[in-house]
Design a protein around this motif. Structure first.
Motif, mmCIF file in Angstrom:
data_model
loop_
_atom_site.group_PDB
_atom_site.id
_atom_site.type_symbol
_atom_site.label_atom_id
_atom_site.label_comp_id
_atom_site.label_asym_id
_atom_site.label_seq_id
_atom_site.Cartn_x
_atom_site.Cartn_y
_atom_site.Cartn_z
ATOM 1 N N LYS A 69 0.832 -1.203 0.000
ATOM 2 C CA LYS A 69 0.000 0.000 0.000
ATOM 3 C C LYS A 69 0.869 1.256 0.000
ATOM 4 N N LEU A 70 1.920 1.254 0.830
ATOM 5 C CA LEU A 70 2.833 2.396 0.901
ATOM 6 C C LEU A 70 3.589 2.571 -0.405
ATOM 7 N N TYR A 73 1.144 3.919 -3.058
ATOM 8 C CA TYR A 73 0.762 5.309 -2.816
ATOM 9 C C TYR A 73 1.945 6.249 -3.051
ATOM 10 N N GLY A 76 2.917 6.207 -6.805
ATOM 11 C CA GLY A 76 1.824 6.783 -7.583
ATOM 12 C C GLY A 76 1.724 8.287 -7.396
ATOM 13 N N MET A 77 1.934 8.753 -6.165
ATOM 14 C CA MET A 77 1.847 10.183 -5.891
ATOM 15 C C MET A 77 3.001 10.960 -6.529
ATOM 16 N N VAL A 243 -0.337 15.864 -0.407
ATOM 17 C CA VAL A 243 -0.014 14.430 -0.399
ATOM 18 C C VAL A 243 -0.120 13.841 0.999
ATOM 19 N N ALA A 247 -2.697 11.164 2.689
ATOM 20 C CA ALA A 247 -2.136 9.981 3.358
ATOM 21 C C ALA A 247 -2.718 9.807 4.755
ATOM 22 N N LEU A 250 -6.133 8.394 4.465
ATOM 23 C CA LEU A 250 -6.099 6.985 4.054
ATOM 24 C C LEU A 250 -5.612 6.048 5.154
ATOM 25 N N PHE A 252 -2.423 6.089 6.820
ATOM 26 C CA PHE A 252 -0.991 5.847 7.013
ATOM 27 C C PHE A 252 -0.564 6.412 8.363
ATOM 28 N N LEU A 260 6.746 8.838 4.133
ATOM 29 C CA LEU A 260 6.117 9.747 3.167
ATOM 30 C C LEU A 260 6.531 11.193 3.427
#
Length: 314
Positions: A69-70, A73, A76-77, A243, A247, A250, A252, A260
């Motif tokens: 997932k990390l 994300y 992708g970001m 971002v 996060a 979502l 995180f 991140l």
């Protein structure tokens, strides 16, 4: 609570910039020439980062640090930020030499040099494996996007095979792949051999930050003040706010969230200046973006760490 959060933010940021200040002193005292700094930088990149990536991957439990997932994300970001940056910059800036530099300044951070020490200062050395895994994801994306953006805006052609070759032969990627191979194959490295690798890995971040500080040269801020201000604001304030805000929503948390932070709150990458020079970009603008984001990030990173610590993100 407020005092403890301030201490965490202070402890995360001050060691990074103290090492960079040591580097600035080295330049001021003329203890190393530009040629020697260039050779030291190459040594850190080719040898130290290789050992750091190899050791951190080899010495970890993949089942505990594998974060699909990390990875999805974060990677992708980075791509999404690059696309949005291009859509904003193209109508805003008419000169192609500046366009590529501005887009790269917005999406490409100094995650490699500052990410691991930032996470280490907050969580300790035992928690950096997640961040190391993310380096193996983010660095190839940075390299491919950097070449794509700069080639596009100078009217060149994006050659896939040379770019892929450059990614695979990057010492950090080589170290990560070799470390993963040794780990998955169960190859045990004798302690007399592993010990110097561990020592070099431990020295990588401090030495790299000192060299970074010693490499800074104050460029004159030319007529590109608007472009420079735009890039600095996007890199240090707008991109992290958007971002990391998403996060947080979502879910995180912990070392994942701080990783991140290390990707999206750190200043412009050192490599962005070198690439701008080599690929026909506006090198003066790239250099000023690097210098100003690096200097101002000591304040912005502190504020982001303090804010997210107060909000309970880690």
């Amino acid at each position: 609570m407020v005092i403890s959060n301030l201490v965490v933010a202070f402890s995360a940021v001050v060691p990074l910039f103290a090492l960079m200040l040591m580097g600035l002193y080295i330049r001021h005292a003329k203890l190393m020439t530009d040629t020697e700094l260039k050779h030291m930088n190459a040594m850190v990149f080719r040898v130290f980062f290789f050992c750091m990536m190899f050791y951190n991957i080899y010495n970890t439990d993949i089942s505990e640090v594998f974060r699909p997932k990390l990875m999805l994300y974060g990677g992708g970001m980075v791509i999404l930020v690059a696309i949005i940056a291009a859509l904003i910059v193209v109508p805003f800036e008419k000169e192609n030499r500046r366009r590529g530099v501005m887009v790269q300044a917005i999406f490409r951070s100094n995650f490699v040099l500052m990410g691991i020490p930032l996470v280490m200062n907050i969580f300790g050395p035992d928690e950096v494996a997640v961040t190391t895994m993310m380096i193996a994801i983010i660095v190839p994306i940075y390299n491919v996007l950097g070449v794509l953006v700069l080639e596009t805006f100078r009217g060149g052609h994006f050659a896939v095979l040379p770019v892929l070759k450059g990614v695979i032969t990057n010492p950090m990627i080589e170290g990560a792949l070799l470390g993963a191979a040794f780990l998955l194959l169960g190859i045990t490295i004798p302690e007399p051999i592993l010990k110097p690798i561990r020592q070099v890995a431990a020295a990588t971040s401090p030495v790299a930050l000192i060299i970074l500080g010693a490499s800074f040269k104050m460029n004159t801020v030319s007529a590109e003040k608007i472009q420079l201000g735009f890039c600095v604001a996007m890199r240090l304030i707008v991109v992290p706010a958007v971002v990391l805000g998403i996060a947080a929503v979502l879910g995180f948390r912990g070392v994942d969230f701080v990783t991140l932070v290390a990707i999206f709150c750190t200043p412009c990458a050192v490599a962005s200046f070198a690439m701008a020079q080599q690929m026909g970009g506006d090198a003066d603008l790239a250099g000023n973006c690097l210098i100003f984001t690096s200097g101002l990030s000591c304040v912005t990173i502190f504020c982001w760490i303090l804010l997210f610590k107060t909000l309970g993100m880690f």
